[in-house]
Design a protein around this motif. Sequence first.
Motif, PDB file in Angstrom:
ATOM      1  N   LEU A  97      62.767  28.959  11.362  1.00  0.00           N
ATOM      2  CA  LEU A  97      61.776  29.002  10.277  1.00  0.00           C
ATOM      3  C   LEU A  97      61.970  30.217   9.370  1.00  0.00           C
ATOM      4  O   LEU A  97      61.822  30.133   8.151  1.00  0.00           O
ATOM      5  CB  LEU A  97      60.366  29.004  10.867  1.00  0.00           C
ATOM      6  CG  LEU A  97      59.955  27.733  11.621  1.00  0.00           C
ATOM      7  CD1 LEU A  97      58.702  27.990  12.451  1.00  0.00           C
ATOM      8  CD2 LEU A  97      59.731  26.589  10.638  1.00  0.00           C
ATOM      9  N   LEU A  98      62.319  31.351   9.954  1.00  0.00           N
ATOM     10  CA  LEU A  98      62.442  32.585   9.175  1.00  0.00           C
ATOM     11  C   LEU A  98      63.690  32.607   8.309  1.00  0.00           C
ATOM     12  O   LEU A  98      63.844  33.500   7.476  1.00  0.00           O
ATOM     13  CB  LEU A  98      62.428  33.790  10.118  1.00  0.00           C
ATOM     14  CG  LEU A  98      61.089  34.043  10.819  1.00  0.00           C
ATOM     15  CD1 LEU A  98      61.228  35.123  11.878  1.00  0.00           C
ATOM     16  CD2 LEU A  98      60.020  34.438   9.799  1.00  0.00           C
ATOM     17  N   GLN A  99      64.585  31.634   8.488  1.00  0.00           N
ATOM     18  CA  GLN A  99      65.737  31.529   7.593  1.00  0.00           C
ATOM     19  C   GLN A  99      65.346  30.963   6.229  1.00  0.00           C
ATOM     20  O   GLN A  99      66.115  31.055   5.282  1.00  0.00           O
ATOM     21  CB  GLN A  99      66.812  30.640   8.223  1.00  0.00           C
ATOM     22  CG  GLN A  99      67.550  31.295   9.383  1.00  0.00           C
ATOM     23  CD  GLN A  99      68.537  30.352  10.048  1.00  0.00           C
ATOM     24  OE1 GLN A  99      68.644  29.189   9.686  1.00  0.00           O
ATOM     25  NE2 GLN A  99      69.261  30.856  11.031  1.00  0.00           N
ATOM     26  N   CYS A 100      64.168  30.372   6.121  1.00  0.00           N
ATOM     27  CA  CYS A 100      63.695  29.820   4.845  1.00  0.00           C
ATOM     28  C   CYS A 100      63.248  30.974   3.948  1.00  0.00           C
ATOM     29  O   CYS A 100      62.315  31.715   4.307  1.00  0.00           O
ATOM     30  CB  CYS A 100      62.536  28.862   5.062  1.00  0.00           C
ATOM     31  SG  CYS A 100      62.936  27.468   6.129  1.00  0.00           S
ATOM     32  N   PRO A 101      63.875  31.159   2.780  1.00  0.00           N
ATOM     33  CA  PRO A 101      63.516  32.284   1.917  1.00  0.00           C
ATOM     34  C   PRO A 101      62.067  32.232   1.420  1.00  0.00           C
ATOM     35  O   PRO A 101      61.490  33.268   1.101  1.00  0.00           O
ATOM     36  CB  PRO A 101      64.509  32.155   0.742  1.00  0.00           C
ATOM     37  CG  PRO A 101      65.614  31.300   1.255  1.00  0.00           C
ATOM     38  CD  PRO A 101      64.993  30.375   2.244  1.00  0.00           C
ATOM     39  N   ASP A 102      61.474  31.022   1.336  1.00  0.00           N
ATOM     40  CA  ASP A 102      60.130  30.906   0.774  1.00  0.00           C
ATOM     41  C   ASP A 102      59.034  30.905   1.840  1.00  0.00           C
ATOM     42  O   ASP A 102      57.881  30.593   1.534  1.00  0.00           O
ATOM     43  CB  ASP A 102      60.020  29.632  -0.067  1.00  0.00           C
ATOM     44  CG  ASP A 102      60.381  28.378   0.715  1.00  0.00           C
ATOM     45  OD1 ASP A 102      61.099  28.506   1.721  1.00  0.00           O
ATOM     46  OD2 ASP A 102      59.957  27.289   0.310  1.00  0.00           O
ATOM     47  N   ILE A 103      59.352  31.260   3.072  1.00  0.00           N
ATOM     48  CA  ILE A 103      58.318  31.267   4.110  1.00  0.00           C
ATOM     49  C   ILE A 103      57.321  32.385   3.849  1.00  0.00           C
ATOM     50  O   ILE A 103      57.682  33.496   3.435  1.00  0.00           O
ATOM     51  CB  ILE A 103      58.953  31.421   5.516  1.00  0.00           C
ATOM     52  CG1 ILE A 103      57.915  31.130   6.585  1.00  0.00           C
ATOM     53  CG2 ILE A 103      59.592  32.788   5.701  1.00  0.00           C
ATOM     54  CD1 ILE A 103      58.486  30.975   7.979  1.00  0.00           C
ATOM     55  N   VAL A 161      63.136  20.124  13.504  1.00  0.00           N
ATOM     56  CA  VAL A 161      62.551  21.066  12.536  1.00  0.00           C
ATOM     57  C   VAL A 161      63.559  21.372  11.425  1.00  0.00           C
ATOM     58  O   VAL A 161      63.209  21.369  10.235  1.00  0.00           O
ATOM     59  CB  VAL A 161      62.106  22.371  13.241  1.00  0.00           C
ATOM     60  CG1 VAL A 161      61.678  23.420  12.214  1.00  0.00           C
ATOM     61  CG2 VAL A 161      60.965  22.094  14.204  1.00  0.00           C
ATOM     62  N   GLU A 162      64.808  21.608  11.798  1.00  0.00           N
ATOM     63  CA  GLU A 162      65.852  21.873  10.797  1.00  0.00           C
ATOM     64  C   GLU A 162      66.034  20.672   9.864  1.00  0.00           C
ATOM     65  O   GLU A 162      66.187  20.839   8.648  1.00  0.00           O
ATOM     66  CB  GLU A 162      67.175  22.194  11.504  1.00  0.00           C
ATOM     67  CG  GLU A 162      67.170  23.524  12.241  1.00  0.00           C
ATOM     68  CD  GLU A 162      68.454  23.737  13.032  1.00  0.00           C
ATOM     69  OE1 GLU A 162      69.158  22.738  13.299  1.00  0.00           O
ATOM     70  OE2 GLU A 162      68.745  24.898  13.374  1.00  0.00           O
ATOM     71  N   THR A 163      66.006  19.477  10.424  1.00  0.00           N
ATOM     72  CA  THR A 163      66.163  18.265   9.615  1.00  0.00           C
ATOM     73  C   THR A 163      65.026  18.125   8.614  1.00  0.00           C
ATOM     74  O   THR A 163      65.240  17.809   7.437  1.00  0.00           O
ATOM     75  CB  THR A 163      66.218  17.025  10.524  1.00  0.00           C
ATOM     76  OG1 THR A 163      67.326  17.158  11.412  1.00  0.00           O
ATOM     77  CG2 THR A 163      66.378  15.761   9.708  1.00  0.00           C
ATOM     78  N   LEU A 164      63.797  18.363   9.047  1.00  0.00           N
ATOM     79  CA  LEU A 164      62.631  18.251   8.164  1.00  0.00           C
ATOM     80  C   LEU A 164      62.673  19.307   7.061  1.00  0.00           C
ATOM     81  O   LEU A 164      62.357  19.022   5.902  1.00  0.00           O
ATOM     82  CB  LEU A 164      61.346  18.381   8.984  1.00  0.00           C
ATOM     83  CG  LEU A 164      61.066  17.218   9.953  1.00  0.00           C
ATOM     84  CD1 LEU A 164      59.962  17.593  10.929  1.00  0.00           C
ATOM     85  CD2 LEU A 164      60.695  15.957   9.179  1.00  0.00           C
TER      86      LEU A 164
END
Length: 731
Positions: free
Chosen positions: A359-365, A323-326
């Motif tokens: 997933l929640l580390q992504c600012p645009d989630i 998931v991190e790689t994608l």
Amino acid sequence: MDVMVAVIRPKQGHSGQGYKPQLYEILLLDSKTPPGEKVKPAKYLPMFQMKVGEEEPRALVLTQVQRLTNIKGERALQVQWSSDVSASHRESLSQFCLYFVPVSPNEKINKRFADQAQNAPGFYPLDYVTEVVNNGSINFPSSTKKLLQHLESWLKEKHIRPNAIECMFRAGAEYRIHFTVHNPVFIPSRITSDTNTGGGGTPAPQEVVKVANEALAKMLFIEKCETVVINPLFGSNLEYKTKPNSYVINQHWPSIPQYDKIIAATLPGPSWKVQYPLHSYAAAGDKTEVEILLKQGYPHSQLDSVSCAPIHYAAWYGCISVVETLLGAGCSPNLLDGTNSTALHIAAKKGNEQLAQCLLQCPDIDLNIKDKDGKRALDICLSVPNKTMGHEQVEQLVREAADRPNYTVEVFLMDKTSKNLMLTSGFRTTVQQLNEQMMKEFNLPKNYSDIFTLWIGSKSLELQLKLEYEVVKALQQYNTRTVHMLTDSKNPSEEEPVLTWRRNVKVSVEKEKQLQHTKALDLLFHEAYHNYISGLYPCKDKDAVTFATILLCLQHQETTRVKPALSNLSQNQLKELIPAAILRHKDTSHWVNKISKEYPNVRDTPQQQLKSQFLTACQRLTVYGSAFFMGTIISPLRKAPTSCYVGVNDIGIHIIGLHTKQMVQSMVYREITWKHIAEKTMLEIRIIRPVNRNPRDSSTRGVIEIRTRQAGLIDHLMQQLDRMHGDYSNR
């Protein structure tokens, strides 16, 4: 021979792909300016005299470095001249020899030694040193400045060569030989940890000391037991994969599920694996194969025959590393599957805390996306049957994420509209990342990626930002540092920084003429219009009439409205068509008559074609495509210093009167030589008389001085453009 030494101390991650100056520190000596004297600080590379042939030069270099700095380097490497360095540049530095001395990341200068030294040594970030060398805020001897610039090119070349950087910064052989004994309890007697030596002697790596102590403790423990069973994986946190012929994972163990509500993820047959290999490896958790396929160009967001993307399979089977790689490859965390579910919905259903954190580390989630049942990820956490501790932890993480602010930055376009862009890496978001977002906003093809870039500016200054710059840092330092260093503004705090996406000054006009994308041409048109109407594109009255006629037709899309608009043109309306510096030469009726005569030549022309005509006419102007700076010109042809704009583009340098908006001087690179005199904050331009010019023409001889704090930037940009685009004649 004079030997200069570049002592370099790396930071963690320096050996990764690509050269990053912020990951290195360089040792400089300080001239120690006496207190009270108004003199710029001066710094320089360590230097000493060496007689060729008397002693092994590398050993002598390391000895001198230890004498000057009390630091023992790992090795000394002579920095060779690269093939792209000009012969004249080599000749000017022929009396100097530059050696590169890498030191350990833990190496520090003893404070007492630095205070007592005649010229205090100190480590400085290499990106900061490069910046002050270019803008002239700190004095550097010319030899130090040139060798620093060459050192940076040399380091970039080393980063391209596989394993070159690792070898350069590897500990010396004398040090490594102490660790060749294959006994995990052994610690060399001459090399121990800092705690054992009290700061005297060479420290052993902490991991060596830790492993040795742990091994010794286990051995002492084993001696007291009759029977010992050793599990090498216990407590090691090592990833371990069994290799059975087949296995089945019960995702609901140990709780008893409601079988009628289980949504099972089933993989299609073998043909699916062949058709969607990235999906297959993502489901299997094979990070290595996923990375290989992504590099080969497999789309990270492709939906398969059941409307699932690789990230959905990786999320369902709990493959966090995949998931991190994608996500790192550009896959959106908001990608929907056939049930309108995101990877975060899957994390909520599974109660997978680690997946939710990733997933929640992504600012645009987007936390408010609803699945086919109208449920957000938070709703699933609240309503899931047989709630576990994992579901409660995911719920808490989602709630915390909902309370955090969304960090965005506003980027303006030259038509005065703007885009709010997400800081995808938080405060570490780079110019490159925002450029990629803008490319997606306008759906521009990949081969347009170098046409536009991010600028920062205010009323006194405009700067094109480097791709690796962190945008938030550039905004924070603009008032406190950038404006203070590069302008004479009396109130730097009033210089409010604005980010603008506009033409890259390093792109040649010839390349720009080949562009065909409609949106790209629109962006270039608005920038050309802004510079033209601001008086930065000096032109003849005839050209101004052509420009005004095209602009008037663009304002009135229906041709039937143009003639009535012409008869009612006011002075204020003309200011939107003709630069004020040209407009004031004649009255309103003069310009109306001229535009009326020109109108039949552009009548009934489509709007997009009118923009192309305007842009083509601007591209014929010598000053087109320039980056503009501000300064004062001192010329033998003018009696008094004159405030001016300085335009620099791919063909030369152009000086425009600040108030008159008239061209004072325009010079192509082949007609001039120039140099930056840092101590005078001045760019000195010497005009060389071309063969085809009249020798009696005084405008082709003499020296022009441009005094400005931006002289270093102008010099650096001129060198880059002259080197990149070669010798262009006047357009």
